[in-house]
Design an enzyme around this catalytic site. Structure first.
Site, mmCIF file in Angstrom:
data_model
loop_
_atom_site.group_PDB
_atom_site.id
_atom_site.type_symbol
_atom_site.label_atom_id
_atom_site.label_comp_id
_atom_site.label_asym_id
_atom_site.label_seq_id
_atom_site.Cartn_x
_atom_site.Cartn_y
_atom_site.Cartn_z
ATOM 1 C CE1 TYR A 94 2.936 -2.823 -12.947
ATOM 2 C CE2 TYR A 94 2.417 -3.751 -10.362
ATOM 3 C CZ TYR A 94 2.439 -3.218 -11.265
ATOM 4 O OH TYR A 94 1.022 -2.884 -11.509
ATOM 5 C CG ASN A 130 3.437 -0.559 2.093
ATOM 6 O OD1 ASN A 130 3.496 -1.695 1.391
ATOM 7 N ND2 ASN A 130 4.304 0.100 1.682
ATOM 8 N N GLY A 131 3.147 -3.116 4.043
ATOM 9 C CA GLY A 131 3.468 -4.099 4.234
ATOM 10 C C GLY A 131 2.398 -5.378 4.359
ATOM 11 C CB CYS A 159 -0.968 -0.127 1.930
ATOM 12 S SG CYS A 159 -1.927 -1.791 1.349
ATOM 13 N N GLY A 172 -1.735 1.568 -4.521
ATOM 14 C CA GLY A 172 -3.314 1.149 -4.016
ATOM 15 C C GLY A 172 -4.633 1.895 -4.131
#
Ligand code: AMP
Ligand code: SF4
Length: 466
Positions: A252, A113-114, A15, A41
């Site tokens: 990416y 985030n993770g 995220c 996200g």
């Protein structure tokens, strides 16, 4: 353990987070910060602002513009955190972050985030002890650990929680009078520290600072906790640092204008990936195409290195949502046409190199090669600017099951036939490291990168249960 991690209904989150301390319009700044992180996200968005101990919350499903319909400035408070979520399992608004909790130490909000590899085990233990969980989110596990800590002080309780969790986390914790940022010991996910006027801010990517006019100060270090209170900033190294930043962020995930390492932009590194691939796997062709948007930088590098013109042969419809949707067979061709079109006059009768950043299930390459052939190319050579993805990711990127990884199922020649390309080549792992770091051995422990989905060498062993 593996079975427990693969194929569960846990959310695998990769995220974006943003937080700011000591700003009169904190929520408004976070709102703009989240716009810059939207690529990380699109499932949900949320902001929590603290105003003298009162927590003002707004979150919902969808894009930042959909959740904050009238813009934002409504949430009062001079400290705020926000979150955009990318979940590979269906999530609901209950999971939308930041999550807010009341416990004996007051109110806190968390945005992460993770993905924590031992969250299922901790959750099961806590449930056996009577805890009631409201969401599927790993972030709630951290909140429970904080609430159960023997320490009353938030910072100490958080440190105790961090000592227990394993995996990837770039975490923002909003307390009633402070903002805390923590990064896991491997620094698997990026987190940057910035400053705007007298206010400190944190963002998953530096591109968010550019939009709000903040200066990038530095990256949060693996294993570091930064506490901002009363306009003072303190850093505590809470765990030994073993850097292993996700290499997929470069390939990416991150935005090209972000800076993940302190030296080059992601765009420049992707160009390096393309040049490295050109050195390893050259081909003679009339033109090079990139799959928009994530492969354009790498494709331009590939073309530049070989003196082949880089052309815009594929055009993306910007208004069609996410790529990784899994359409059924009937809608497949239509969906790819909806998303990408070929500039026929550019490619017709030409020998074409089609560069993509990665190949996971092979469906994107297969569909684009078909579109190019329909448009009359003479030949199409596929070059992938990352090594073959052979192993799943347990740290938050949506590469979750080996069954879905085509390289784990077929030989490269079988994949070439599956996607109907005239040739198919990948970047080597050494080449990837060289292009990102400028050399194969930058840090004491190795490259400083996580390469587990290519090599199977997981920086946090996936059998670590406690
Ligand atoms: P596939 O079609 O399954 O081979 O996926 C490869 C394509 O998906 C590439 O074009 C990438 O740009 C994109 N991609 C790679 N990783 C991810 C990810 N974690 N989430 C969404 N898209 C991705
Ligand atoms: Fe990134 Fe791959 Fe490591 Fe996951 S396994 S964190 S996708 S490099």
């Amino acid at each position: 353990m593996l079975d427990e991690l693969i194929g569960t209904d846990r959310l695998h989150e990769a995220c974006g987070v943003f937080g700011i301390y000591g700003h009169a319009n904190a929520a408004n700044v976070v709102y703009y910060g989240l716009h810059s992180l939207q690529h990380r996200g699109q499932e949900s968005a949320g902001i929590v602002a603290a105003d003298h101990g009162r927590f003002n919350v707004h979150k919902g499903m969808g894009l930042v513009t959909e959740v904050f319909i009238n813009g934002n400035g409504e949430l009062s408070g001079d400290v705020a955190i926000g979150h955009v979520m990318y979940a590979n399992q269906k999530s609901t608004v209950i999971e939308a972050q930041p999550l807010v909790f009341k416990y004996r130490g007051g109110t806190i909000a968390l945005a992460q985030n993770g993905a924590l590899i031992n969250a299922p085990m901790i959750r099961r233990r806590l449930e056996q002890q009577g805890s009631i969980f409201q969401t599927n989110s790993d972030t709630e596990v951290i909140a429970h650990l904080i609430a159960r800590s023997r320490y009353d002080d938030l910072e100490l309780a958080l440190q105790e929680a961090l000592a227990e969790i394993k995996g990837a986390y770039a975490l923002l914790v909003l307390g009633e009078d402070r903002l805390i940022a923590c990064l896991d010991p491997n620094g698997l996910r990026p987190l940057a520290l910035g400053r705007i006027g007298d206010s400190y801010c944190f963002a998953s990517e530096t591109c968010a600072f550019d939009l709000i006019g903040a200066d990038f100060l530095r990256h949060v270090q693996p294993g570091e906790m930064i506490v901002i209170s009363q306009n003072r900033i303190r850093s505590v190294q809470v765990a030994e640092e073993k850097p292993a930043l996700c290499s997929f962020e470069f390939i990416y995930f991150a935005r090209p204008d972000s800076n993940l390492t302190g030296t080059m932009s992601v765009h420049q590194i992707r160009k390096q990936l393309g040049k490295q691939l050109a050195a390893e796997k050259p081909v003679e062709a009339d033109l090079v195409l990139g799959v928009p948007d994530s492969s354009l930088s790498a494709a331009s590098g590939y073309g530049e290195a070989l003196g082949i013109p880089f052309e815009m042969g594929l055009v993306k419809n910007r208004y069609v949502g996410r790529t990784f949707i899994r359409p059924n067979r009937e809608t497949r061709t239509r969906d790819v046409k909806l998303k990408l079109s070929v500039v026929q006059k550019v490619v017709e009768g030409k020998d074409v190199v089609m560069v993509d950043d990665s190949l996971i299930r092979g469906t994107t390459s297969q569909r684009i090669v078909r579109l190019l052939r329909d448009a009359g190319v003479k030949s199409v050579h596929v070059r992938i600017c990352s090594p073959p993805v052979v192993y799943p990711c347990f740290y938050g990127i949506d590469i979750s099951s080996r069954d879905e990884l085509i390289v784990a199922q077929k030989t490269i020649e079988q994949i070439r036939m599956f996607i109907s390309a005239d040739s198919l080549e990948f970047l080597s792992v050494d080449g990837l490291v060289r292009a990102i770091t400028g050399g194969p051995d930058l840090s004491s422990g190795g490259s400083g990168l996580c390469l587990a989905c290519f090599s199977g060498k997981y920086p946090v062993p996936i059998d670590q249960q406690s």
